[in-house]
Design a protein around this motif. Sequence first.
Motif, PDB file in Angstrom:
ATOM      1  N   SER A 101     -90.679  67.760  -9.564  1.00  0.00           N
ATOM      2  CA  SER A 101     -90.649  69.202  -9.937  1.00  0.00           C
ATOM      3  C   SER A 101     -91.738  69.993  -9.312  1.00  0.00           C
ATOM      4  N   LEU A 102     -92.622  69.372  -8.704  1.00  0.00           N
ATOM      5  CA  LEU A 102     -93.531  70.052  -8.025  1.00  0.00           C
ATOM      6  C   LEU A 102     -93.140  70.361  -6.435  1.00  0.00           C
ATOM      7  N   THR A 103     -92.565  69.365  -5.903  1.00  0.00           N
ATOM      8  CA  THR A 103     -91.973  69.677  -4.637  1.00  0.00           C
ATOM      9  C   THR A 103     -90.510  70.661  -4.756  1.00  0.00           C
ATOM     10  N   SER A 104     -89.697  70.612  -5.657  1.00  0.00           N
ATOM     11  CA  SER A 104     -88.659  71.350  -5.663  1.00  0.00           C
ATOM     12  C   SER A 104     -88.990  72.779  -6.319  1.00  0.00           C
ATOM     13  N   ARG A 105     -90.225  72.980  -6.640  1.00  0.00           N
ATOM     14  CA  ARG A 105     -90.737  74.124  -7.129  1.00  0.00           C
ATOM     15  C   ARG A 105     -90.352  75.386  -6.049  1.00  0.00           C
ATOM     16  N   ASN A 106     -89.367  76.310  -6.621  1.00  0.00           N
ATOM     17  CA  ASN A 106     -89.150  77.508  -5.835  1.00  0.00           C
ATOM     18  C   ASN A 106     -88.749  77.282  -4.490  1.00  0.00           C
ATOM     19  N   GLN A 107     -88.245  76.245  -4.241  1.00  0.00           N
ATOM     20  CA  GLN A 107     -87.869  76.006  -2.663  1.00  0.00           C
ATOM     21  C   GLN A 107     -86.288  75.522  -2.553  1.00  0.00           C
ATOM     22  N   VAL A 108     -85.611  75.538  -1.583  1.00  0.00           N
ATOM     23  CA  VAL A 108     -84.388  75.129  -1.350  1.00  0.00           C
ATOM     24  C   VAL A 108     -84.530  73.829  -0.568  1.00  0.00           C
ATOM     25  N   PRO A 109     -83.657  72.818  -0.761  1.00  0.00           N
ATOM     26  CA  PRO A 109     -83.725  71.597  -0.097  1.00  0.00           C
ATOM     27  C   PRO A 109     -83.428  71.817   1.283  1.00  0.00           C
ATOM     28  N   PRO A 110     -84.054  71.185   2.271  1.00  0.00           N
ATOM     29  CA  PRO A 110     -83.689  71.385   3.677  1.00  0.00           C
ATOM     30  C   PRO A 110     -82.342  71.238   4.124  1.00  0.00           C
ATOM     31  N   VAL A 111     -81.555  70.099   3.546  1.00  0.00           N
ATOM     32  CA  VAL A 111     -80.448  69.874   4.008  1.00  0.00           C
ATOM     33  C   VAL A 111     -79.424  69.125   2.727  1.00  0.00           C
ATOM     34  N   LEU A 112     -78.183  69.758   2.595  1.00  0.00           N
ATOM     35  CA  LEU A 112     -77.435  69.147   1.919  1.00  0.00           C
ATOM     36  C   LEU A 112     -76.334  68.054   2.351  1.00  0.00           C
ATOM     37  N   GLU A 113     -76.054  67.071   1.918  1.00  0.00           N
ATOM     38  CA  GLU A 113     -75.057  66.177   2.383  1.00  0.00           C
ATOM     39  C   GLU A 113     -74.174  66.353   1.534  1.00  0.00           C
ATOM     40  N   LEU A 114     -72.912  67.124   2.019  1.00  0.00           N
ATOM     41  CA  LEU A 114     -71.647  67.923   1.186  1.00  0.00           C
ATOM     42  C   LEU A 114     -70.416  66.837   1.623  1.00  0.00           C
ATOM     43  N   THR A 115     -69.865  66.203   0.249  1.00  0.00           N
ATOM     44  CA  THR A 115     -68.775  65.631   0.376  1.00  0.00           C
ATOM     45  C   THR A 115     -67.498  66.031  -0.568  1.00  0.00           C
ATOM     46  N   LEU A 116     -66.211  66.364   0.087  1.00  0.00           N
ATOM     47  CA  LEU A 116     -65.071  66.861  -0.685  1.00  0.00           C
ATOM     48  C   LEU A 116     -64.359  65.632  -0.404  1.00  0.00           C
ATOM     49  N   VAL A 117     -63.446  65.411  -1.659  1.00  0.00           N
ATOM     50  CA  VAL A 117     -62.263  64.528  -1.814  1.00  0.00           C
ATOM     51  C   VAL A 117     -61.103  65.046  -2.310  1.00  0.00           C
ATOM     52  N   ALA A 118     -59.986  65.209  -1.082  1.00  0.00           N
ATOM     53  CA  ALA A 118     -58.949  65.686  -1.436  1.00  0.00           C
ATOM     54  C   ALA A 118     -57.541  64.787  -1.492  1.00  0.00           C
ATOM     55  N   VAL A 119     -56.724  65.037  -2.420  1.00  0.00           N
ATOM     56  CA  VAL A 119     -55.831  64.111  -2.724  1.00  0.00           C
ATOM     57  C   VAL A 119     -54.682  64.839  -2.199  1.00  0.00           C
ATOM     58  N   ASP A 120     -53.570  64.209  -1.636  1.00  0.00           N
ATOM     59  CA  ASP A 120     -52.230  64.870  -1.360  1.00  0.00           C
ATOM     60  C   ASP A 120     -51.273  65.144  -2.360  1.00  0.00           C
ATOM     61  N   GLU A 121     -50.786  66.272  -2.405  1.00  0.00           N
ATOM     62  CA  GLU A 121     -49.955  66.770  -3.550  1.00  0.00           C
ATOM     63  C   GLU A 121     -48.689  66.171  -3.768  1.00  0.00           C
ATOM     64  N   SER A 122     -48.146  65.830  -2.861  1.00  0.00           N
ATOM     65  CA  SER A 122     -46.534  64.956  -2.962  1.00  0.00           C
ATOM     66  C   SER A 122     -46.925  63.625  -3.333  1.00  0.00           C
ATOM     67  N   SER A 123     -48.024  62.863  -2.835  1.00  0.00           N
ATOM     68  CA  SER A 123     -48.243  61.563  -3.402  1.00  0.00           C
ATOM     69  C   SER A 123     -48.768  61.620  -4.819  1.00  0.00           C
ATOM     70  N   TYR A 124     -49.631  62.635  -5.108  1.00  0.00           N
ATOM     71  CA  TYR A 124     -50.033  62.704  -6.392  1.00  0.00           C
ATOM     72  C   TYR A 124     -48.588  63.184  -7.503  1.00  0.00           C
ATOM     73  N   LYS A 145     -48.172  73.035 -11.939  1.00  0.00           N
ATOM     74  CA  LYS A 145     -49.047  72.676 -10.954  1.00  0.00           C
ATOM     75  C   LYS A 145     -50.102  72.261 -11.611  1.00  0.00           C
ATOM     76  N   LYS A 146     -50.135  70.913 -12.010  1.00  0.00           N
ATOM     77  CA  LYS A 146     -51.285  70.239 -12.795  1.00  0.00           C
ATOM     78  C   LYS A 146     -52.211  69.542 -11.712  1.00  0.00           C
ATOM     79  N   GLY A 147     -53.548  69.813 -11.830  1.00  0.00           N
ATOM     80  CA  GLY A 147     -54.219  69.088 -11.030  1.00  0.00           C
ATOM     81  C   GLY A 147     -55.635  69.653 -10.861  1.00  0.00           C
ATOM     82  N   PHE A 148     -56.452  69.059 -10.205  1.00  0.00           N
ATOM     83  CA  PHE A 148     -57.885  69.147 -10.049  1.00  0.00           C
ATOM     84  C   PHE A 148     -58.123  70.505  -8.971  1.00  0.00           C
ATOM     85  N   ARG A 149     -58.885  71.184  -9.148  1.00  0.00           N
ATOM     86  CA  ARG A 149     -58.939  72.254  -8.252  1.00  0.00           C
ATOM     87  C   ARG A 149     -60.592  72.618  -7.837  1.00  0.00           C
ATOM     88  N   LEU A 150     -60.817  73.020  -6.776  1.00  0.00           N
ATOM     89  CA  LEU A 150     -62.146  73.439  -6.168  1.00  0.00           C
ATOM     90  C   LEU A 150     -62.279  74.819  -6.539  1.00  0.00           C
TER      91      LEU A 150
END
Lengths: 231, 377
Positions: free
Chosen positions: B290-313, B194-199
């Motif tokens: 760098s001053l704003t990000s100093r020791n604080q986490v960002p309020p919101v993360l826009e998260l995106t995952l791209v999944a491919v279908d194994e059989s079509s791969y 099974k070759k492929g990209f993995r999370l």
Amino acid sequence: MSSSSPRRAAAAGPFRGRTGGGFTLVEILTVLAVIAIMISLAAPLIGDYPEGRELASEADNVESQMAYARLIAVSSGAPVELRFYLEPVTETGPGAGTEFFRASQVMVTRDDGVFYPDGRAQRFAGKTIILGDPDFSSIMEGEPEGPDPNARRTKNGAMSGKQYKSIRFLPDGSTNLGRGGDENWFLTFVAWKPTYTGGEAAVGPGTTFPNFVTLQIDPFTGKVRRYEPGR
Amino acid sequence: MPEPIQTAAARGPERSRRRPATRGAPRGFTLTEMLVSMAVLALILVLTTNMVSGTQKTLRTARSSAAQFREARRAFETVTRTIGQATLNTYWDYDDPQTPTQYLRQSELHFVTGPAEDLLDSEDAYTHGIFFVAPFGFAGSDATGENIGTDPYRNLESLLNAWGYYIKFNDTDDDAPPFIRDLQQGNPPVVSVKKGFRLMEYRQPSEELTIYKDKLREKDNDGRSSFYQWFREELEENSRVVADNIIALVVRPVVSEQDARKSSRDPWWIAPEYTYDSRQFQWGGRNDLSLTSRNQVPPVLELTLVAVDESSYIAYERRNPSSDPRTVISDLLENRFKEAEKLTEDLDSLELGLSDLGISHRVFSASVGLRTAKWSE
């Protein structure tokens, strides 16, 4: 008219003196019956196609049961057990009567810590079994558990008297399977052969079970990966 | 005389259905008739089997892609759930204990996200990565599966863990069951590798936590990579596969629409090139970011995952035996997801590229609010 006469005369011989030139319905049906018998005799030699399909769909079902068990464990906050019951095969052959893992059931727990069946036990279709040989099904290693009186009678037969092996899915999405570096957890589905009496099996091309599906489970994440020949 | 006429009349309609050539006696089907009828039968049979097998094929691909994307969806849920709990355990302290001049937000921990090639010390880096610390209580028997009853960490559910996500290409399948490994090495292989990209998920047990040992707060101008040792050092050993066939992980830190409007900037101004590092002030010079990000986490993360279908791969691999899917897909990812403002554009063109290759895929997107964020600019 005159040209058809000699043909009829020639045909009349083998067909017991009838005057018709073609085959009768009875003759055709007889031939068809003979062909059907020959095909049914030859079919097992041609391949295990339907058997392989059955195998794949049973592995699909167990894969969904694993996903379901994990989901319920995470959402309810209580462990969920997936059991594989030992049952004798009923087909004829030297291996008939030997017990194999050939039914599965999801068990959920209530506040009392006892596991109760969630829905019916599912017996695998046809000859599908899970190999008990730890080389091919590491989850089946060791003595089976049970019988468990709480596995109530189901439509598919009484599971309360049957021994089983189980995987427990935990509320954090993991499983109760060992997590050591070299531990690897998997199950292998095959179509039972009348000659197989249990014990050491062989899997691969040209050996006892050329058709198989293996499901591998990550003990940390409950992730299932599937392996089968040609894929 | 009347008798034969009657008989003829009675037989008339019956006989007329047959060929007029027959004379009185019953007659069977001729060979030609048989051949024609068998040909028609065969045609019907072929057509129906074609139809049935076509339906079965559609059903099979639909099922496999449903199962495939089920795994991706589950992984996506896992990632959003865990990332939401990232923490920095911040506190307020003097800037310099010897000669204090002001009060500042301080932390011993770290939150970093950005292009994987900057975060990981490896060629095998695709799209983005994210590494953080969160109270998961993953320790002792959770990690080893041993001594579950007598585990000293048993009731410590909020112990801190170093955690993270990144994409990796796998071409060996080392963790397959041993007998499958043997079958994969046969000639020809019975089971394909099974070759492929993995999370991948990086999860470090609490007892092995090294982030405090690194004394990140005291570091000064040691270079950017010295801040990443806490996850780089034992990345392989502490990583698990979360899902197969995930080709892209994109994390875009943003501020809320309100905050963006207030400062009349784009919501993604805190990470214009996707890099957001709570310690950028220590390696990236003094600037607004760098001053704003100093020791604080960002309020919101826009998260995106791209999944491919194994059989079509796999089908793509079979159609193009000469081209390596790893290069093809990393070419598609090349030069994409570098500028935060082009996220939608990059995603669209990636999807187009995948469709051109005939690889079916699905994009998962969500905005994740970080629970511990108390955003201040």
